[in-house]
Design an enzyme around this catalytic site. Structure first.
Site, PDB file in Angstrom:
ATOM      1  N   ASP A 206       0.791  -1.230   0.000  1.00 14.05           N
ATOM      2  CA  ASP A 206       0.000   0.000   0.000  1.00 14.05           C
ATOM      3  C   ASP A 206       0.828   1.288   0.000  1.00 14.05           C
ATOM      4  OD1 ASP A 206       0.884   0.270   2.664  1.00 14.05           O
ATOM      5  OD2 ASP A 206      -0.890  -0.728   3.455  1.00 14.05           O
TER       6      ASP A 206
ATOM      7  N   HIS B  30       6.793  -7.712  -1.020  1.00  8.43           N
ATOM      8  CA  HIS B  30       5.714  -8.222  -1.879  1.00  8.43           C
ATOM      9  C   HIS B  30       5.324  -7.243  -2.980  1.00  8.43           C
ATOM     10  CE1 HIS B  30       4.404 -11.229   1.466  1.00  8.43           C
ATOM     11  NE2 HIS B  30       5.541 -11.542   0.892  1.00  8.43           N
TER      12      HIS B  30
ATOM     13  N   CYS C  88       3.871  -5.664 -18.416  1.00 10.46           N
ATOM     14  CA  CYS C  88       3.118  -6.369 -19.463  1.00 10.46           C
ATOM     15  C   CYS C  88       3.458  -7.853 -19.400  1.00 10.46           C
ATOM     16  CB  CYS C  88       3.482  -5.796 -20.831  1.00 10.46           C
ATOM     17  SG  CYS C  88       2.773  -6.768 -22.178  1.00 10.46           S
TER      18      CYS C  88
ATOM     19  N   CYS D 190       5.334  -8.674 -23.124  1.00  9.64           N
ATOM     20  CA  CYS D 190       6.664  -8.164 -23.510  1.00  9.64           C
ATOM     21  C   CYS D 190       7.500  -7.753 -22.306  1.00  9.64           C
ATOM     22  CB  CYS D 190       6.516  -6.982 -24.465  1.00  9.64           C
ATOM     23  SG  CYS D 190       5.811  -5.507 -23.696  1.00  9.64           S
TER      24      CYS D 190
ATOM     25  N   CYS E 111      -1.049  -3.066 -22.296  1.00  8.47           N
ATOM     26  CA  CYS E 111       0.240  -2.512 -22.708  1.00  8.47           C
ATOM     27  C   CYS E 111       0.054  -1.658 -23.964  1.00  8.47           C
ATOM     28  CB  CYS E 111       1.186  -3.676 -22.984  1.00  8.47           C
ATOM     29  SG  CYS E 111       2.786  -3.180 -23.619  1.00  8.47           S
TER      30      CYS E 111
ATOM     31  N   SER F  67       1.640  -8.552  11.667  1.00  7.64           N
ATOM     32  CA  SER F  67       1.733  -9.674  10.722  1.00  7.64           C
ATOM     33  C   SER F  67       1.385 -10.982  11.420  1.00  7.64           C
ATOM     34  CB  SER F  67       3.143  -9.773  10.134  1.00  7.64           C
ATOM     35  OG  SER F  67       3.222 -10.905   9.286  1.00  7.64           O
TER      36      SER F  67
HETATM   37  P1  NAD Z   1      -2.311 -11.157   7.667  1.00  7.70           P
HETATM   38  O1  NAD Z   1      -3.650 -10.693   7.220  1.00  7.70           O
HETATM   39  O2  NAD Z   1      -1.955 -12.589   7.470  1.00  7.70           O
HETATM   40  O3  NAD Z   1      -2.146 -10.836   9.224  1.00  7.70           O
HETATM   41  C1  NAD Z   1      -2.451  -9.606   9.759  1.00  7.70           C
HETATM   42  C2  NAD Z   1      -2.237  -9.697  11.259  1.00  7.70           C
HETATM   43  O4  NAD Z   1      -2.344  -8.397  11.790  1.00  7.70           O
HETATM   44  C3  NAD Z   1      -3.267 -10.583  11.977  1.00  7.70           C
HETATM   45  O5  NAD Z   1      -2.583 -11.526  12.768  1.00  7.70           O
HETATM   46  C4  NAD Z   1      -4.050  -9.587  12.861  1.00  7.70           C
HETATM   47  O6  NAD Z   1      -4.340 -10.120  14.140  1.00  7.70           O
HETATM   48  C5  NAD Z   1      -3.084  -8.445  12.988  1.00  7.70           C
HETATM   49  N1  NAD Z   1      -3.705  -7.142  13.110  1.00  7.70           N
HETATM   50  C6  NAD Z   1      -4.789  -6.649  12.446  1.00  7.70           C
HETATM   51  N2  NAD Z   1      -4.988  -5.353  12.775  1.00  7.70           N
HETATM   52  C7  NAD Z   1      -4.007  -5.036  13.661  1.00  7.70           C
HETATM   53  C8  NAD Z   1      -3.672  -3.845  14.374  1.00  7.70           C
HETATM   54  N3  NAD Z   1      -4.376  -2.716  14.227  1.00  7.70           N
HETATM   55  N4  NAD Z   1      -2.604  -3.883  15.210  1.00  7.70           N
HETATM   56  C9  NAD Z   1      -1.875  -5.018  15.400  1.00  7.70           C
HETATM   57  N5  NAD Z   1      -2.155  -6.167  14.754  1.00  7.70           N
HETATM   58  C10 NAD Z   1      -3.192  -6.169  13.882  1.00  7.70           C
HETATM   59  O7  NAD Z   1      -1.241 -10.210   6.973  1.00  7.70           O
HETATM   60  P2  NAD Z   1       0.306 -10.437   6.663  1.00  7.70           P
HETATM   61  O8  NAD Z   1       0.967 -11.165   7.771  1.00  7.70           O
HETATM   62  O9  NAD Z   1       0.833  -9.125   6.219  1.00  7.70           O
HETATM   63  O10 NAD Z   1       0.394 -11.416   5.409  1.00  7.70           O
HETATM   64  C11 NAD Z   1      -0.528 -11.516   4.396  1.00  7.70           C
HETATM   65  C12 NAD Z   1      -0.293 -10.838   3.063  1.00  7.70           C
HETATM   66  O11 NAD Z   1      -1.221  -9.799   3.008  1.00  7.70           O
HETATM   67  C13 NAD Z   1       0.981 -10.140   2.761  1.00  7.70           C
HETATM   68  O12 NAD Z   1       1.537 -10.801   1.705  1.00  7.70           O
HETATM   69  C14 NAD Z   1       0.574  -8.737   2.267  1.00  7.70           C
HETATM   70  O13 NAD Z   1       1.219  -8.461   1.055  1.00  7.70           O
HETATM   71  C15 NAD Z   1      -0.878  -8.863   1.992  1.00  7.70           C
HETATM   72  N6  NAD Z   1      -1.775  -7.727   2.231  1.00  7.70           N
HETATM   73  C16 NAD Z   1      -1.302  -6.453   2.230  1.00  7.70           C
HETATM   74  C17 NAD Z   1      -2.176  -5.424   2.517  1.00  7.70           C
HETATM   75  C18 NAD Z   1      -1.620  -4.020   2.499  1.00  7.70           C
HETATM   76  O14 NAD Z   1      -0.740  -3.713   1.706  1.00  7.70           O
HETATM   77  N7  NAD Z   1      -2.124  -3.143   3.382  1.00  7.70           N
HETATM   78  C19 NAD Z   1      -3.517  -5.661   2.811  1.00  7.70           C
HETATM   79  C20 NAD Z   1      -3.965  -6.998   2.790  1.00  7.70           C
HETATM   80  C21 NAD Z   1      -3.069  -8.022   2.506  1.00  7.70           C
END
Ligand code: NAD
Length: 246
Positions: free
Chosen positions: A94, A109, A117, A120, A142, A183
């Site tokens: 994000d 990620h 694309c 190409c 593209c 995470s």
């Molecule tokens: P996940 O969804 O697997 O885990 C998120 C964790 O965050 C959960 O365990 C939850 O309990 C915890 N959580 C939620 N809100 C919280 C808060 N306010 N404070 C503390 N903890 C909180 O996400 P992940 O481990 O990042 O892995 C999943 C994949 O999700 C990644 O590959 C990522 O690229 C992708 N993703 C990214 C976004 C983004 O860019 N914002 C959004 C959704 C998914």
């Protein structure tokens, strides 16, 4: 954190939920509730049915582009500014860490700045493409050969960007403290980085609402909102710094 020479942070989707972006695995609001990830967010799914992928990702992308960094992002940027954080590794696409002012970021990620694309492999900035897609729903193509454009985000089944992953592994080995924030630690290889840090002698702090597989091995585990905890940690560190001034 005061004593550490090299503190590395690993963030995930949970750091951005307070910015209004749902994570994947939270029990009530996670995106996994509404779709099968292997179906829509995988490389195979994208190739098989790009329309389906784009329909699923459209509200998510709109949400991300409209979101603002929250106090957790700002606290991490401030810690870096104070010299208390060396590198920030994120699984998020994000770009909110950058917008909050963090500088040394490894985006494991990918991100939503560019798209490639699938025919190409030319790379384009998403400006223009994404806006048109969000407005019309028309699949981005593209300009050179009309091939589909895929945003430079890592889908399931896709390799992580090599340089970022290598750099993340190196800083995890060099860290004497790793802080995991927001995470679930369920997505490898990112989820293995804290294990690497531990194996090389680092201490581990986990700030996450849900449990992770490393809770038992961490020095500190805080099952709370990162948008509250990280600014509180920052405030204590700032206070400590002031108290040490002559
Ligand atoms: P996940 O969804 O697997 O885990 C998120 C964790 O965050 C959960 O365990 C939850 O309990 C915890 N959580 C939620 N809100 C919280 C808060 N306010 N404070 C503390 N903890 C909180 O996400 P992940 O481990 O990042 O892995 C999943 C994949 O999700 C990644 O590959 C990522 O690229 C992708 N993703 C990214 C976004 C983004 O860019 N914002 C959004 C959704 C998914």
């Amino acid at each position: 954190m005061r004593a550490a020479q090299s503190t590395v942070v690993l963030t995930g989707a949970g750091i951005s939920t307070e910015s209004g972006i749902p994570d994947f695995r939270s029990p009530e609001s996670g995106l996994w509730k509404t779709a099968d990830p292997i179906e829509v967010a995988s490389l195979i799914g994208f190739r098989r049915n790009p329309q389906h992928f784009y329909e699923w990702v459209r509200p998510l992308v709109r949400n991300m582009l409209n979101a603002e960094p929250n106090p957790a992002h700002y606290a991490l940027a401030q810690l870096e500014e104070m010299g208390l954080l060396t590198t920030l590794i994120t699984q998020n696409i994000d770009m909110l860490h950058e917008r909050a002012g963090s500088r040394h970021i490894l985006e494991l990620h990918g991100h939503l700045r560019t798209a490639t694309c699938v025919e190409c492999f030319r790379k384009y900035p998403v400006d223009g493409f994404l806006d048109r897609f969000l407005e019309t729903g028309e699949l981005p193509r593209c300009p050179h050969d009309n091939g589909l454009l895929k945003p430079d985000v890592v889908l399931f089944g896709e390799a992580l960007p090599f340089k970022e992953l290598q750099a993340a592994r190196r800083v995890a080995q060099e860290a004497d403290l790793m802080l995991v924030a927001g995470s679930s630690l369920e997505v490898a290889p990112a989820s293995e980085l804290p294990l690497t840090a531990l194996a090389y002698g680092a201490r581990l702090i986990i700030v996450n609402i849900g449990r992770t597989y490393l809770d038992d091995q961490a020095d500190v585990v805080i099952h709370e909102n990162a948008a509250t905890v990280l600014p509180a940690i920052l405030a204590l560190l700032v206070q400590g710094k002031r108290e040490r001034l002559p």
